[in-house]
Design a protein around this motif. Structure first.
Motif, PDB file in Angstrom:
ATOM      1  N   ASP A  79       0.749   0.420  -2.193  1.00  0.00           N
ATOM      2  CA  ASP A  79       0.418  -0.232  -0.931  1.00  0.00           C
ATOM      3  C   ASP A  79       0.981  -1.652  -0.972  1.00  0.00           C
ATOM      4  N   MET A  80       2.000  -1.898  -0.172  1.00  0.00           N
ATOM      5  CA  MET A  80       2.640  -3.219  -0.125  1.00  0.00           C
ATOM      6  C   MET A  80       2.256  -3.994   1.134  1.00  0.00           C
ATOM      7  N   ASP A  81       1.260  -3.516   1.864  1.00  0.00           N
ATOM      8  CA  ASP A  81       0.817  -4.172   3.091  1.00  0.00           C
ATOM      9  C   ASP A  81      -0.489  -4.913   2.824  1.00  0.00           C
ATOM     10  N   PRO A  82      -0.534  -6.224   3.014  1.00  0.00           N
ATOM     11  CA  PRO A  82      -1.779  -6.968   2.778  1.00  0.00           C
ATOM     12  C   PRO A  82      -2.964  -6.458   3.590  1.00  0.00           C
ATOM     13  N   GLN A  83      -2.711  -5.779   4.714  1.00  0.00           N
ATOM     14  CA  GLN A  83      -3.811  -5.194   5.481  1.00  0.00           C
ATOM     15  C   GLN A  83      -4.483  -4.052   4.725  1.00  0.00           C
ATOM     16  N   THR A 107      -4.709  -5.862  -7.541  1.00  0.00           N
ATOM     17  CA  THR A 107      -3.747  -5.262  -6.622  1.00  0.00           C
ATOM     18  C   THR A 107      -2.323  -5.393  -7.157  1.00  0.00           C
ATOM     19  N   VAL A 108      -1.390  -4.815  -6.415  1.00  0.00           N
ATOM     20  CA  VAL A 108       0.013  -4.869  -6.799  1.00  0.00           C
ATOM     21  C   VAL A 108       0.511  -6.318  -6.840  1.00  0.00           C
ATOM     22  N   GLY A 116      -4.317  -5.832  -1.183  1.00  0.00           N
ATOM     23  CA  GLY A 116      -5.421  -6.637  -0.680  1.00  0.00           C
ATOM     24  C   GLY A 116      -4.846  -7.858  -0.004  1.00  0.00           C
ATOM     25  N   LEU A 117      -5.712  -8.663   0.580  1.00  0.00           N
ATOM     26  CA  LEU A 117      -5.254  -9.807   1.349  1.00  0.00           C
ATOM     27  C   LEU A 117      -4.453 -10.805   0.516  1.00  0.00           C
ATOM     28  N   LEU A 118      -4.748 -10.866  -0.785  1.00  0.00           N
ATOM     29  CA  LEU A 118      -4.020 -11.795  -1.656  1.00  0.00           C
ATOM     30  C   LEU A 118      -2.521 -11.522  -1.678  1.00  0.00           C
ATOM     31  N   LEU A 119      -2.128 -10.300  -1.363  1.00  0.00           N
ATOM     32  CA  LEU A 119      -0.709  -9.956  -1.368  1.00  0.00           C
ATOM     33  C   LEU A 119       0.081 -10.814  -0.382  1.00  0.00           C
ATOM     34  N   SER A 120      -0.599 -11.331   0.649  1.00  0.00           N
ATOM     35  CA  SER A 120       0.086 -12.196   1.616  1.00  0.00           C
ATOM     36  C   SER A 120       0.595 -13.486   0.966  1.00  0.00           C
ATOM     37  N   CYS A 161       5.074  -0.040   3.439  1.00  0.00           N
ATOM     38  CA  CYS A 161       5.501  -1.433   3.630  1.00  0.00           C
ATOM     39  C   CYS A 161       4.779  -2.077   4.809  1.00  0.00           C
ATOM     40  N   PRO A 162       4.680  -3.411   4.806  1.00  0.00           N
ATOM     41  CA  PRO A 162       4.090  -4.100   5.955  1.00  0.00           C
ATOM     42  C   PRO A 162       5.015  -4.028   7.167  1.00  0.00           C
TER      43      PRO A 162
END
Length: 412
Positions: free
Chosen positions: A165-169, A189-190, A220-224, A264-265
């Motif tokens: 999962d590469m989408d912060p959502q 998370t990733v 997760g949101l941290l991915l942003s 992807c996002p």
């Protein structure tokens, strides 16, 4: 007159009122978030009782036959001869199979059946790991729906699959029964494997799921934060660059999987480009409407320019395939049919023949974070389930041929 004490008092009162209003709005947002989070927690607990975690249902003989290619008669005969493991039976004496038992049967057939290697469709010696990014510039294009259904279908078909999962959502992560804003608020998370300061091995964030043969690298949101950190890293020339970070992270677990499915996002930022540059193939989802097709055209133009720039700096990027999937398709919708035909006339055989139909079965299942493969057939109108299964299985099976061709195998 700026010295007017009354005006000064009014200004102060207005300022205080604005602060109070802002504070009230912030408190309201926080309150709504807390109430919604609690309600979602209760919903998840009620959905996944008794252990509050998702579990995969068992499969009927007809489903096992469809997944493995073993005829119903041969399935019965092999059980009678003791070749296959004993499995649970229902009140009518009908066999019920776990995903693990289906996999055991597949391995028995690989050793004893005619054309045994066909029962194990995954990587063989010298086959490269296939990394497939599912992308689109626009939200609502069924990226996550396509990603999770393909990942689950291929796991049931006998492939070893890693979903990233590469989408912060984190919609894909949520579909696996997690609450990312709670469980992965600070780590796990990733992002932990991609970040520039003290990254961890990817194996430390990969989670086993309730689906046999299917693991998850959650988001997760941290991915942003990866977007802003990458911009900083480019300015200060921090290595390895974003163009290589996911590929390097995957090297550690490469031997454990046949396929990697990346959600992807819905924007062309550093996160998406990191996924695209690690991939061996792309699947672009598109809803056959004028707005969605126009958005996809914009995405392709921007992606082409970005990739060209990167190729000039780092050398050629070589994808094995680029395919388009028509999603949320309603065959009785005349404008959609016309737009689908238009896409096929322009993009030719890059468009998968089988579309992903729009279905109440998918949306209803999503209410409890389920897919059509997780639904108990007895809980769904048979005609509705059969229709969407034919569509989703058709998409997965057609795309599977593209994957097999990337390994240099002949397909029917």
């Amino acid at each position: 007159n700026t010295d007017d004490p009354l005006r000064g008092r009014e200004g102060s009162m207005n300022s205080n009122a604005n602060i109070a209003q802002t504070s009230s709005i912030a408190a309201s947002i926080a309150s709504n978030a807390a109430r919604l989070s609690e309600a979602l927690n209760n919903h998840m607990r009620n959905s996944f009782q008794p252990d509050s975690r998702k579990a995969l249902r068992k499969f009927h003989p007809a489903e096992v036959s469809e997944l493995t290619g073993i005829s119903m008669s041969n399935l019965r005969t092999r059980h009678q001869e003791g070749d296959f493991p004993d499995v649970e039976t229902d009140s009518r004496g009908r066999r019920l199979y776990t995903a693990q038992e289906i996999d055991q049967i597949r391995h028995v057939m690989a050793k004893t059946g005619r054309n045994g290697e066909t029962y194990l469709p995954g990587r063989r010696e010298n086959d490269a790991l296939q990394l497939i990014s599912i992308v689109n510039f626009k939200g609502g294009s069924s990226k996550t729906t396509s990603a999770i259904h393909l990942a689950q279908r291929y796991a049931l078909r006998g492939y070893r699959v890693l979903a990233i999962d590469m989408d912060p959502q984190a919609s894909l992560t949520t579909m696996f029964g997690y609450r990312p804003e709670i469980e992965f608020a600070e780590s796990g998370t990733v992002y932990d494997a991609l970040k520039y300061e003290d990254p961890v091995p990817l194996s430390q964030v990969i989670r086993k799921t309730y689906f046999h043969n299917l693991d998850l690298a959650p988001a997760g949101l941290l991915l942003s934060e990866y977007e802003t950190e990458t911009a900083y890293a480019l300015q200060h020339k921090i290595d390895p660059p974003f163009t290589q970070r996911l590929a390097i992270a995957l090297d550690e677990v490469e031997a454990d999987y046949d396929l990697v499915i990346i959600d992807c996002p819905p924007q062309l930022g550093f996160t998406t480009m990191t996924a695209l540059l690690a991939s061996t193939g792309l699947l672009i989802t598109v809803v056959p409407s004028m707005l969605d097709v126009a958005s996809m055209a914009q995405f392709l133009e921007m992606a082409g320019e970005t990739v060209q720039t990167l190729e000039e700096a780092a050398g050629p990027i070589d994808w094995n395939f680029l395919k388009f999937l028509i999603a949320r398709y309603e065959p009785t919708d005349v404008p959609q049919s016309q737009m689908a035909g238009f896409l096929r006339s322009i993009l030719l055989d890059q468009v998968l023949t089988t579309p992903m139909l729009k279905s109440t079965a998918i949306s209803d299942a999503g209410m409890t974070q389920q897919t059509i493969y997780e639904l108990d057939p007895s809980q769904v109108v048979k005609k509705t389930l059969t229709r969407i299964l034919e569509s989703v299985n058709g998409v997965a099976d057609e795309f599977e041929k593209t994957i097999q061709q990337a390994w240099g195998r002949e397909t029917d």
